[in-house]
Motif scaffolding. Structure first.
Motif, PDB file in Angstrom:
ATOM      1  N   THR A  70      13.015 -28.776   8.025  1.00  0.00           N
ATOM      2  CA  THR A  70      13.916 -27.823   8.676  1.00  0.00           C
ATOM      3  C   THR A  70      14.212 -28.256  10.108  1.00  0.00           C
ATOM      4  OG1 THR A  70      13.068 -25.991   7.335  1.00  0.00           O
ATOM      5  CG2 THR A  70      14.252 -25.409   9.327  1.00  0.00           C
ATOM      6  N   SER A  71      13.164 -28.641  10.847  1.00  0.00           N
ATOM      7  CA  SER A  71      13.379 -29.111  12.222  1.00  0.00           C
ATOM      8  C   SER A  71      14.191 -30.406  12.234  1.00  0.00           C
ATOM      9  CB  SER A  71      12.038 -29.302  12.948  1.00  0.00           C
ATOM     10  OG  SER A  71      11.227 -30.249  12.283  1.00  0.00           O
ATOM     11  N   ALA A  72      13.957 -31.294  11.253  1.00  0.00           N
ATOM     12  CA  ALA A  72      14.738 -32.541  11.165  1.00  0.00           C
ATOM     13  C   ALA A  72      16.208 -32.251  10.867  1.00  0.00           C
ATOM     14  CB  ALA A  72      14.154 -33.446  10.086  1.00  0.00           C
ATOM     15  N   LEU A  73      16.466 -31.284   9.982  1.00  0.00           N
ATOM     16  CA  LEU A  73      17.840 -30.925   9.633  1.00  0.00           C
ATOM     17  C   LEU A  73      18.596 -30.404  10.856  1.00  0.00           C
ATOM     18  CD1 LEU A  73      20.075 -30.402   7.522  1.00  0.00           C
ATOM     19  CD2 LEU A  73      19.027 -28.164   7.109  1.00  0.00           C
ATOM     20  N   PHE A  74      17.960 -29.514  11.608  1.00  0.00           N
ATOM     21  CA  PHE A  74      18.605 -28.978  12.807  1.00  0.00           C
ATOM     22  C   PHE A  74      18.781 -30.064  13.866  1.00  0.00           C
ATOM     23  CE2 PHE A  74      17.361 -24.677  11.284  1.00  0.00           C
ATOM     24  CZ  PHE A  74      18.615 -24.084  11.401  1.00  0.00           C
ATOM     25  N   GLU A  75      17.828 -30.998  13.921  1.00  0.00           N
ATOM     26  CA  GLU A  75      17.934 -32.100  14.888  1.00  0.00           C
ATOM     27  C   GLU A  75      19.205 -32.909  14.625  1.00  0.00           C
ATOM     28  OE1 GLU A  75      16.323 -34.672  17.978  1.00  0.00           O
ATOM     29  OE2 GLU A  75      15.653 -32.721  17.260  1.00  0.00           O
ATOM     30  N   THR A 128      21.919 -31.872  12.865  1.00  0.00           N
ATOM     31  CA  THR A 128      23.104 -31.014  12.947  1.00  0.00           C
ATOM     32  C   THR A 128      23.509 -30.747  14.392  1.00  0.00           C
ATOM     33  OG1 THR A 128      22.361 -29.948  10.902  1.00  0.00           O
ATOM     34  CG2 THR A 128      24.118 -28.861  12.126  1.00  0.00           C
ATOM     35  N   MET A 129      22.525 -30.575  15.263  1.00  0.00           N
ATOM     36  CA  MET A 129      22.816 -30.225  16.654  1.00  0.00           C
ATOM     37  C   MET A 129      23.693 -31.251  17.339  1.00  0.00           C
ATOM     38  SD  MET A 129      19.474 -28.543  18.436  1.00  0.00           S
ATOM     39  CE  MET A 129      18.570 -30.071  18.309  1.00  0.00           C
ATOM     40  N   TYR A 130      23.497 -32.535  17.008  1.00  0.00           N
ATOM     41  CA  TYR A 130      24.242 -33.581  17.699  1.00  0.00           C
ATOM     42  C   TYR A 130      25.500 -34.008  16.957  1.00  0.00           C
ATOM     43  CZ  TYR A 130      20.191 -33.577  20.653  1.00  0.00           C
ATOM     44  OH  TYR A 130      19.206 -33.169  21.513  1.00  0.00           O
ATOM     45  N   LEU A 131      25.614 -33.575  15.705  1.00  0.00           N
ATOM     46  CA  LEU A 131      26.868 -33.812  14.987  1.00  0.00           C
ATOM     47  C   LEU A 131      27.908 -32.761  15.376  1.00  0.00           C
ATOM     48  CD1 LEU A 131      25.519 -34.743  11.433  1.00  0.00           C
ATOM     49  CD2 LEU A 131      26.576 -36.276  13.095  1.00  0.00           C
ATOM     50  N   VAL A 132      27.435 -31.513  15.566  1.00  0.00           N
ATOM     51  CA  VAL A 132      28.330 -30.430  16.012  1.00  0.00           C
ATOM     52  C   VAL A 132      27.674 -29.712  17.201  1.00  0.00           C
ATOM     53  CG1 VAL A 132      29.658 -29.993  13.929  1.00  0.00           C
ATOM     54  CG2 VAL A 132      27.354 -29.094  14.077  1.00  0.00           C
ATOM     55  N   PRO A 133      27.603 -30.363  18.363  1.00  0.00           N
ATOM     56  CA  PRO A 133      26.845 -29.825  19.493  1.00  0.00           C
ATOM     57  C   PRO A 133      27.412 -28.552  20.089  1.00  0.00           C
ATOM     58  CG  PRO A 133      28.130 -31.747  20.153  1.00  0.00           C
ATOM     59  CD  PRO A 133      28.257 -31.637  18.670  1.00  0.00           C
ATOM     60  N   SER A 134      28.691 -28.287  19.907  1.00  0.00           N
ATOM     61  CA  SER A 134      29.325 -27.157  20.588  1.00  0.00           C
ATOM     62  C   SER A 134      28.805 -25.803  20.127  1.00  0.00           C
ATOM     63  CB  SER A 134      30.844 -27.209  20.384  1.00  0.00           C
ATOM     64  OG  SER A 134      31.154 -27.193  19.008  1.00  0.00           O
ATOM     65  N   ILE A 135      28.208 -25.723  18.927  1.00  0.00           N
ATOM     66  CA  ILE A 135      27.785 -24.415  18.409  1.00  0.00           C
ATOM     67  C   ILE A 135      26.326 -24.101  18.729  1.00  0.00           C
ATOM     68  CG2 ILE A 135      29.466 -24.559  16.526  1.00  0.00           C
ATOM     69  CD1 ILE A 135      27.188 -25.192  14.626  1.00  0.00           C
ATOM     70  N   PHE A 136      25.638 -25.002  19.431  1.00  0.00           N
ATOM     71  CA  PHE A 136      24.227 -24.779  19.739  1.00  0.00           C
ATOM     72  C   PHE A 136      24.015 -24.711  21.250  1.00  0.00           C
ATOM     73  CE2 PHE A 136      24.149 -27.000  15.611  1.00  0.00           C
ATOM     74  CZ  PHE A 136      23.451 -26.062  14.863  1.00  0.00           C
ATOM     75  N   SER A 137      23.221 -23.741  21.683  1.00  0.00           N
ATOM     76  CA  SER A 137      22.927 -23.569  23.107  1.00  0.00           C
ATOM     77  C   SER A 137      21.810 -24.512  23.534  1.00  0.00           C
ATOM     78  CB  SER A 137      22.498 -22.124  23.381  1.00  0.00           C
ATOM     79  OG  SER A 137      21.268 -21.848  22.721  1.00  0.00           O
ATOM     80  N   SER A 138      21.632 -24.653  24.856  1.00  0.00           N
ATOM     81  CA  SER A 138      20.544 -25.498  25.365  1.00  0.00           C
ATOM     82  C   SER A 138      19.190 -24.916  24.989  1.00  0.00           C
ATOM     83  CB  SER A 138      20.658 -25.633  26.886  1.00  0.00           C
ATOM     84  OG  SER A 138      20.565 -24.365  27.512  1.00  0.00           O
ATOM     85  N   GLU A 139      19.109 -23.582  24.898  1.00  0.00           N
ATOM     86  CA  GLU A 139      17.854 -22.941  24.494  1.00  0.00           C
ATOM     87  C   GLU A 139      17.487 -23.320  23.056  1.00  0.00           C
ATOM     88  OE1 GLU A 139      19.451 -20.764  27.919  1.00  0.00           O
ATOM     89  OE2 GLU A 139      20.335 -21.377  26.007  1.00  0.00           O
ATOM     90  N   PHE A 140      18.502 -23.390  22.184  1.00  0.00           N
ATOM     91  CA  PHE A 140      18.233 -23.756  20.790  1.00  0.00           C
ATOM     92  C   PHE A 140      17.816 -25.220  20.692  1.00  0.00           C
ATOM     93  CE2 PHE A 140      19.278 -24.858  16.394  1.00  0.00           C
ATOM     94  CZ  PHE A 140      18.647 -23.819  15.732  1.00  0.00           C
ATOM     95  N   HIS A 141      18.436 -26.088  21.481  1.00  0.00           N
ATOM     96  CA  HIS A 141      18.023 -27.491  21.550  1.00  0.00           C
ATOM     97  C   HIS A 141      16.537 -27.580  21.886  1.00  0.00           C
ATOM     98  CE1 HIS A 141      21.758 -30.078  21.521  1.00  0.00           C
ATOM     99  NE2 HIS A 141      22.274 -28.860  21.537  1.00  0.00           N
ATOM    100  N   PHE A 142      16.146 -26.789  22.873  1.00  0.00           N
ATOM    101  CA  PHE A 142      14.749 -26.807  23.328  1.00  0.00           C
ATOM    102  C   PHE A 142      13.805 -26.328  22.229  1.00  0.00           C
ATOM    103  CE2 PHE A 142      11.207 -24.379  25.173  1.00  0.00           C
ATOM    104  CZ  PHE A 142      10.553 -25.398  25.853  1.00  0.00           C
TER     105      PHE A 142
END
Length: 314
Positions: A251-256, A258-272
């Motif tokens: 799950t963490s790998a999947l979000f990792e 996804t976050m950089y393929l579509v970065p605009s929909i994720f906040s810096s807090e979610f990145h963290f």
């Protein structure tokens, strides 16, 4: 663009979003987590080394997993501690790429180990008469070979990143370096590394996760339809602990990804949160989940505590 038009050679790590007013609390929290990671994983390794009933393929693989979690924490947490004790948020390009390389190699290693552990459980439960034929050194050799081949691809990625041009911002929106957070700061030279990294990541995780899902599907099928009483309960209990680790990791790998393929929909807090889940909470949860959910490890730990209490008596 920076004023001189030159490529950045140093970067600034973000750290904890909006955490500048809580530096001492953040430092103490990460220090405590670091100690817990070391203590929990070293305890797992000690138990497997000293208890003869834990000298089996699955437990040796678990011992390697604990060692990998210790390496991961040493790759990421000391820099985070330095950020909040010495205000050292600056990291050189070479150090950043090196950290990224080790983080990805550890992720590859863990994914490969989880496949090996799933196969071990599949043979133990679905083909128990063949389990004694499993040779640990062959399993470890296969795991090492697969990890080496996969890591070789990321050596090329690391080399390409050191040659890229970083002429925009040098602010890394993360608490440690990973590919997505570094490559998006480049203005030139990452086309080839992008073409390698993202397809390769999916080509590794998808087959691994598919093999694991098939293995555990067959395990649960055998446990439900042919297992009885204690045997069924033991099989399901062991596999449930493995599935908890698998869900956390993939799950963490999947979000990792996804976050950089579509970065605009994720906040810096979610990145963290995603970064911390992979680099810190996973090395904590792995030994806790296996320790609590695996009867043999739990029993061995209680025996170790019992011997310590006896030794401490006057």
């Amino acid at each position: 663009m920076n004023g001189s038009g030159l490529s950045h050679t140093e970067f600034i790590l973000q750290g904890v979003p909006n955490g500048d007013g809580y530096k001492l609390l953040i430092f103490l929290s990460f220090l405590l987590l670091y100690v817990i990671i070391l203590a929990a994983n070293l305890t797992i390794m000690l138990l497997i080394k000293t208890e003869t009933n834990l000298h089996g393929p699955m437990y040796y693989l678990l011992c390697i997993l604990a060692g990998i979690d210790i390496v991961l924490s040493n790759v990421t947490i000391p820099k985070i501690l330095a950020m909040y004790s010495f205000q050292s948020k600056v990291i050189s390009l070479e150090a950043c790429v090196t950290q990224m390389f080790f983080v990805y190699c550890i992720a590859l290693s863990e994914s490969t180990l989880l496949v090996a552990m799933a196969y071990d459980r599949y043979v133990a439960i679905c083909q128990p008469f063949n389990y004694h034929k499993l040779k640990l050194h062959y399993i470890l050799l296969a795991v090492a070979l697969i990890i080496s081949l996969r890591a070789t691809c990321f050596v090329a990625v690391a080399a390409l990143l050191t040659q890229a041009t970083y002429c925009g911002s040098n602010f890394i929106q993360n608490c440690y370096c990973n590919y997505g957070s570094l490559s998006k700061l480049a203005c030139r030279g990452v086309t080839v590394s992008d073409a390698i990294t993202y397809p390769l990541s999916f080509l590794i995780t998808l087959p691994d996760s598919a093999l694991i899902i098939v293995s555990y599907f067959k395990i649960f099928k055998v446990a439900f339809y042919t297992g009885q009483g204690e045997a069924r309960s033991k099989a399901l209990n062991t596999c449930t602990s493995h599935c908890c680790v698998l869900i956390l990791f993939y799950t963490s790998a999947l979000f990792e990804f996804t976050m950089y393929l579509v970065p605009s929909i994720f906040s810096s807090e979610f990145h963290f949160v995603v970064a911390i889940t992979f680099a810190i909470f996973q090395p904590i949860f792995n030994p806790i989940i296996y320790g609590m959910r695996t009867k043999e490890i739990r029993t061995s730990f209680l025996k170790l505590l019992g011997r310590k209490r006896v030794a401490d008596r006057p």
